[in-house]
Design a protein around this motif. Sequence first.
Motif, short mmCIF file in Angstrom:
data_model
loop_
_atom_site.label_atom_id
_atom_site.label_comp_id
_atom_site.label_asym_id
_atom_site.label_seq_id
_atom_site.Cartn_x
_atom_site.Cartn_y
_atom_site.Cartn_z
N ARG A 203 0.80 -1.23 0.00
CA ARG A 203 0.00 0.00 0.00
C ARG A 203 0.83 1.28 0.00
O ARG A 203 0.46 2.25 -0.68
N PRO A 204 1.94 1.34 0.74
CA PRO A 204 2.75 2.58 0.69
C PRO A 204 3.32 2.88 -0.69
O PRO A 204 3.69 4.04 -0.96
N LEU A 205 3.39 1.87 -1.57
CA LEU A 205 3.93 2.09 -2.91
C LEU A 205 2.88 2.61 -3.89
O LEU A 205 3.22 3.19 -4.93
N LEU A 206 1.60 2.41 -3.57
CA LEU A 206 0.53 2.72 -4.51
C LEU A 206 0.39 4.21 -4.84
O LEU A 206 0.20 4.55 -6.02
N PRO A 207 0.46 5.13 -3.86
CA PRO A 207 0.32 6.55 -4.20
C PRO A 207 1.36 7.01 -5.21
O PRO A 207 1.03 7.73 -6.17
N GLY A 208 2.60 6.61 -5.02
CA GLY A 208 3.66 7.01 -5.94
C GLY A 208 3.43 6.47 -7.34
O GLY A 208 3.63 7.18 -8.34
N ALA A 209 3.00 5.20 -7.42
CA ALA A 209 2.72 4.60 -8.73
C ALA A 209 1.61 5.35 -9.44
O ALA A 209 1.68 5.61 -10.66
N SER A 210 0.57 5.74 -8.69
CA SER A 210 -0.55 6.48 -9.27
C SER A 210 -0.10 7.84 -9.79
O SER A 210 -0.50 8.26 -10.89
N VAL A 211 0.72 8.54 -9.03
CA VAL A 211 1.20 9.87 -9.44
C VAL A 211 2.06 9.78 -10.69
O VAL A 211 1.94 10.60 -11.61
N ILE A 212 2.95 8.78 -10.75
CA ILE A 212 3.81 8.61 -11.93
C ILE A 212 2.95 8.33 -13.17
O ILE A 212 3.19 8.90 -14.25
N CYS A 213 1.94 7.49 -13.03
CA CYS A 213 1.05 7.18 -14.16
C CYS A 213 0.31 8.43 -14.64
O CYS A 213 0.19 8.68 -15.84
N LEU A 214 -0.18 9.23 -13.68
CA LEU A 214 -0.88 10.45 -14.04
C LEU A 214 0.06 11.42 -14.76
O LEU A 214 -0.32 12.05 -15.75
#
Length: 339
Positions: A202-213
């Motif tokens: 879960r701590p990795l998910l926000p960063g992955a979402s921001v990079i995709c955006l």
Amino acid sequence: MIKILQTISHWLATYTSPFIIAIAILAFFVPESFAWVQQGQRASVILGLIMLTMGCTLGTEDFVILLQRPLDILIGTIAQYTIMPLVAWTLSQAFHLDPYLAIGIILVGSCPGGVSSNIMSFLCHGDVAFSVGMTTVSTLLAPFVTPLLVLWLAGAEINVDAWGMFQNILIVTILPITAGILLNYTCSRTEKMSTWNQQTLRPLLPGASVICLALIVGGVIYTVSPQLHENGLNLILITLAVVTCHNGLGYLLGYCVGKIFRFNTAKKRTISIEVGMQNAGMATVLSRNFFATPAMIAANPAAALAVFPCAISCAYHSISGTLMAGAFLLSDKKKKETI
């Protein structure tokens, strides 16, 4: 290594706005570096990854909340899908926008709430459960509601493939979200897997979402770079003015809905942010897939303008959401000082 990635993810979640702006500036000066994003269905896959991360954060407790608070979420969802589309259409008429710019802002208004709105609600001491419920319901309804709204508001100006849009939203949103929910459920079945899910994944998910955006924004800037260099500042200013009015009126009218229904302070803040912040990433992918395809741009270069309001909204909503959360916190601080 995992700790480093988690630190990077936390940094990206904290500094989403400047990171996306930096990517947009890079794409403006070196557009070819993001050409790969627009090849084939890569942008759709990237949006699907964002939706997958959203699904991974949803558990059974979130759906219990939906059942416990149906009226609140119904009011919020109706506000989401009436205020923002109608404000978008009104602004497109008031600013006499080119039909392709108009379809872009109408698409933004007709999309569900943005995932980052949940973070903003948390930051400003809003009702996070209400925020997650609104985002979830509006996203699940998007395959049905978004195409119909776009067809109704923009179908007279530009041909709208509502059925194709329904299928596309279903594939790039509902299926990845479902996969994420199932993954989250599977990871929570045993204590060991649940601990790994909470402390590692879960701590990795926000960063992955921001990079995709950020990649989606970069791809859009690449698509519209000819129009940007041709129209320059005028195109940026008029689009920014429309996006600012659209987003600001969403915050204001969303808060007014909360006052009308006598929501408490936390819920008023949440509905304000949920209504104002849209899933502009979804709007960007839809505009590219249905109104600014390479064939459409070749036939009419102005078609590329459809994606521009969506790209501006991607960056602007993150900035304004942060500022809005900060304004609510500042209000709390001033109230404490006067007591």
